[in-house]
Design an enzyme around this catalytic site. Structure first.
Site, PDB file in Angstrom:
ATOM      1  N   SER A   1       0.868  -1.185   0.000  1.00  0.00           N
ATOM      2  CA  SER A   1       0.000   0.000   0.000  1.00  0.00           C
ATOM      3  C   SER A   1       0.900   1.229   0.000  1.00  0.00           C
ATOM      4  O   SER A   1       1.494   1.569   1.024  1.00  0.00           O
ATOM      5  CB  SER A   1      -0.906   0.007   1.230  1.00  0.00           C
ATOM      6  OG  SER A   1      -1.801  -1.082   1.196  1.00  0.00           O
TER       7      SER A   1
ATOM      8  N   LYS B   1       0.524   5.651   8.101  1.00  0.00           N
ATOM      9  CA  LYS B   1       1.206   5.868   6.821  1.00  0.00           C
ATOM     10  C   LYS B   1       0.194   6.014   5.689  1.00  0.00           C
ATOM     11  O   LYS B   1       0.325   6.897   4.829  1.00  0.00           O
ATOM     12  CB  LYS B   1       2.159   4.701   6.550  1.00  0.00           C
ATOM     13  CG  LYS B   1       2.868   4.725   5.210  1.00  0.00           C
ATOM     14  CD  LYS B   1       2.194   3.838   4.156  1.00  0.00           C
ATOM     15  CE  LYS B   1       2.185   2.382   4.534  1.00  0.00           C
ATOM     16  NZ  LYS B   1       1.586   1.543   3.470  1.00  0.00           N
TER      17      LYS B   1
ATOM     18  N   LYS C   1      -7.097   1.758  -2.604  1.00  0.00           N
ATOM     19  CA  LYS C   1      -6.674   1.334  -1.260  1.00  0.00           C
ATOM     20  C   LYS C   1      -6.657   2.517  -0.303  1.00  0.00           C
ATOM     21  O   LYS C   1      -7.062   2.399   0.861  1.00  0.00           O
ATOM     22  CB  LYS C   1      -5.294   0.678  -1.317  1.00  0.00           C
ATOM     23  CG  LYS C   1      -4.746   0.255   0.054  1.00  0.00           C
ATOM     24  CD  LYS C   1      -5.685  -0.719   0.762  1.00  0.00           C
ATOM     25  CE  LYS C   1      -5.235  -1.009   2.204  1.00  0.00           C
ATOM     26  NZ  LYS C   1      -4.001  -1.793   2.288  1.00  0.00           N
TER      27      LYS C   1
END
Length: 296
Positions: A97, A240, A172
């Site tokens: 990701s 993140k 995502k």
């Protein structure tokens, strides 16, 4: 399915079970990781390689499952990286990701070598990885997707070709926004109910029968009540992902105020040293401010 020569780089909490599914299906698997290759994979027939380049020399399709954008850049283009050993016609599949913007740049560089690039981030956490029930969101050339889809089916259930390179990563990021805001909402709701004197377990049970029901309330609400924060997906990694959302939003002049709020709650957790806990532990930041635990 005809056995294929596959590579897998990144054997962490998610990558290891994903690689195991490929190996169990009878494919020849060449693996590389920063740490020691798990014994179970070697016993299943996987071959440990000294570098990403060695994996790329041996495999026709190379899967990556790495923590962040700089990790993918280093594995692809650093010393001993995958790109240095790619032959035309091979395929790179990044299931990490990472940044949608950087993904498009990576895809361009791999494409210039005569190879296909798919970005295929996943949702479902460690549980989904072990059960081969991951949701896989794929960006890249349709022909490459069709070719790799039988391999995706060994690792996941809900597999969608979203569009071109970078679109899988954008999907995502959208997923992570929704999940983070749901975790924050469940955290606030259970904290409010508990502080008001209600039994949070019974509140959760009641809410699961109404319009407020969600997978987050079901799974992470239970974690909050049971104080079970062993990581399925760590706060640090979700933090993140939200940073990717906010960086992208800034570049596109889009305002994401609720995402920013969830990111700040995760930052508060990180400041307390809780970034290695499951992302359901976001509730702990709210509990700290309220001086009250949901199950207190």
């Amino acid at each position: 399915m005809t056995p294929q020569r596959l590579g897998f780089i990144g054997l962490g909490i998610m990558g290891t079970p994903m690689a195991q599914h490929l190996c169990a299906a009878g494919h020849e698997l060449f693996v590389h990781t920063r740490r020691q290759v798990p014994a179970a994979l070697l016993e299943a027939g996987a071959v440990a390689c000294a570098s990403g380049a060695e994996v790329a020399r041996q495999a026709d399709t190379v899967f990556l499952m790495l923590p962040d954008t700089p990790d993918v850049a280093a594995v692809l283009f650093g010393d001993g990286g995958v790109a240095a050993a790619l032959a035309p016609g091979k395929t790179v599949v990044d299931m990490s990701s990472i940044s949608p913007i950087e993904t498009r740049a990576f895809a361009g560089r791999i494409g210039a070598l005569g190879c296909d690039y798919l970005d295929a981030p996943v949702s479902g956490g460690e549980v989904g990885a072990r059960a081969a029930s991951l949701t896989i969101m794929v960006g890249g050339p349709e022909a490459a997707f069709d070719r790799v889809r039988p391999l995706f089916a060994l690792m996941g259930k809900n597999i969608t070709h979203v569009g071109g390179n970078g679109d899988g990563q954008a999907t995502k990021v959208a997923n992570q926004i929704i999940v983070a805001l749901n975790i924050a909402a469940v955290s606030e709701a259970l904290l409010f109910a508990s502080k008001a004197g209600a039994d949070p377990a019974k509140v959760r049970q009641a809410l699961m029968g109404g319009f407020a029901a969600s997978r987050v309330l079901e799974v992470h609400g239970e974690r909050m009540i049971q104080r079970s924060f062993a990581p399925g997906f760590r706060i640090g990694l979700h933090q993140k992902d939200l940073n990717l959302a906010l960086q992208g939003a800034k570049a596109m002049n889009v305002s994401l105020p609720q995402t920013a709020g969830a990111a700040q709650l995760m930052q508060a957790c990180a400041a307390q040293g809780w970034d290695q806990l499951d992302h359901s532990a976001l509730v702990k930041a709210l509990e700290l401010m309220a001086q009250h635990d949901v199950a207190g």
